[in-house]
Design an enzyme around this catalytic site. Structure first.
Site, PDB file in Angstrom:
ATOM      1  N   GLY A 192      65.391 -18.672  -9.880  1.00 49.41           N
ATOM      2  CA  GLY A 192      65.205 -18.831  -8.446  1.00 49.41           C
ATOM      3  C   GLY A 192      65.212 -20.298  -8.062  1.00 49.41           C
ATOM      4  O   GLY A 192      65.762 -21.139  -8.775  1.00 49.41           O
ATOM      5  N   CYS A 193      64.609 -20.611  -6.930  1.00 43.77           N
ATOM      6  CA  CYS A 193      64.524 -22.002  -6.481  1.00 43.77           C
ATOM      7  C   CYS A 193      63.894 -22.857  -7.572  1.00 43.77           C
ATOM      8  O   CYS A 193      62.849 -22.512  -8.120  1.00 43.77           O
ATOM      9  CB  CYS A 193      63.690 -22.081  -5.205  1.00 43.77           C
ATOM     10  SG  CYS A 193      63.420 -23.764  -4.616  1.00 43.77           S
TER      11      CYS A 193
END
Length: 226
Positions: A30-31
């Site tokens: 993810g981020c």
């Protein structure tokens, strides 16, 4: 070069003097801001940085990522923390089978740096699948090129505290020094909520630096204004 900068440089050089013993780990989950803070808080992790891997788009950037994935790139000391422990941290702290609504940007990805890492990944994946009670869809691929993300993304949470950054500026006059710093990695994790003042102090006490340097660094940590 000021006195404090000289002391900090000496400390970081002491931590990194056995870099040939360090191993690498690279993950997409993810981020990349959160994973860098999480791994940066872990004893045995020496360096963290974030960037882009896995794609074919030349010279990716945050705004022009193409088919690359946001990843966190870690150097760690296997005498302190095992690759198995880092892998478990990876899989236990994101859901690997979520829909990839932004193409490859946020996919679950693990790059292996050696054949032994590949075997370890397969073993730990089976363990995690038993816990999840479903197949894990994490992409597993050999490590290739890593493009460092723009400076503003490195130690992202630490940079949200301008008072602390102002105090650290004398110690890290060049931005890449902050990116490479073990101390900055711990601070980035601390301000994100991974660890306490006591856990950071206990970690510093185990670093392979002198007693005087440990005290100086601990005092600096406790005096930082957030």
């Amino acid at each position: 070069m000021g006195f404090q900068q000289m002391v900090m440089r000496s400390i970081e050089e002491g931590i990194h003097q056995n870099d040939q013993r360090l191993e690498l780990a690279t993950f997409g989950m993810g981020c990349f801001w959160g994973p860098e803070a999480r791994f940066g808080s872990m004893p045995g992790v020496v360096r963290t940085c974030v960037g882009f891997t896995g794609g074919t788009t030349p010279t990716p950037t945050y705004r022009q990522m193409g088919d690359h994935t946001e990843t966190v790139h870690i150097s760690f000391d296997p005498r302190v923390i095992s690759y198995e422990a880092i892998l478990r941290e990876f899989w236990q702290n994101h859901y690997p089978n979520r829909d990839n609504y932004k193409g490859r940007q946020y996919i679950s990805l693990v790059h292996y740096h050696t054949e032994q890492q590949r075997k370890t990944i397969e073993n730990i994946r089976k363990e995690m699948e038993t816990q999840l009670r479903e197949p894990i869809e994490t992409e597993i691929a050999p490590f290739g090129e890593f493009t460092l993300a723009e400076e503003r993304h490195q130690k992202y949470y630490l940079k949200r505290y301008p008072k602390a950054l102002e105090q650290l500026a004398e110690l890290f006059p060049e931005k890449e020094l902050l990116t490479d710093s073990t101390f900055a990695a711990r601070l980035n994790g601390f301000v994100k909520g991974y660890g306490t003042k006591d856990s950071v102090r206990e970690d510093i006490a185990q670093w392979r630096i002198g007693t005087v340097e440990k005290k100086w660094l601990t005092d600096l940590f406790l005096k930082l204004k957030w």
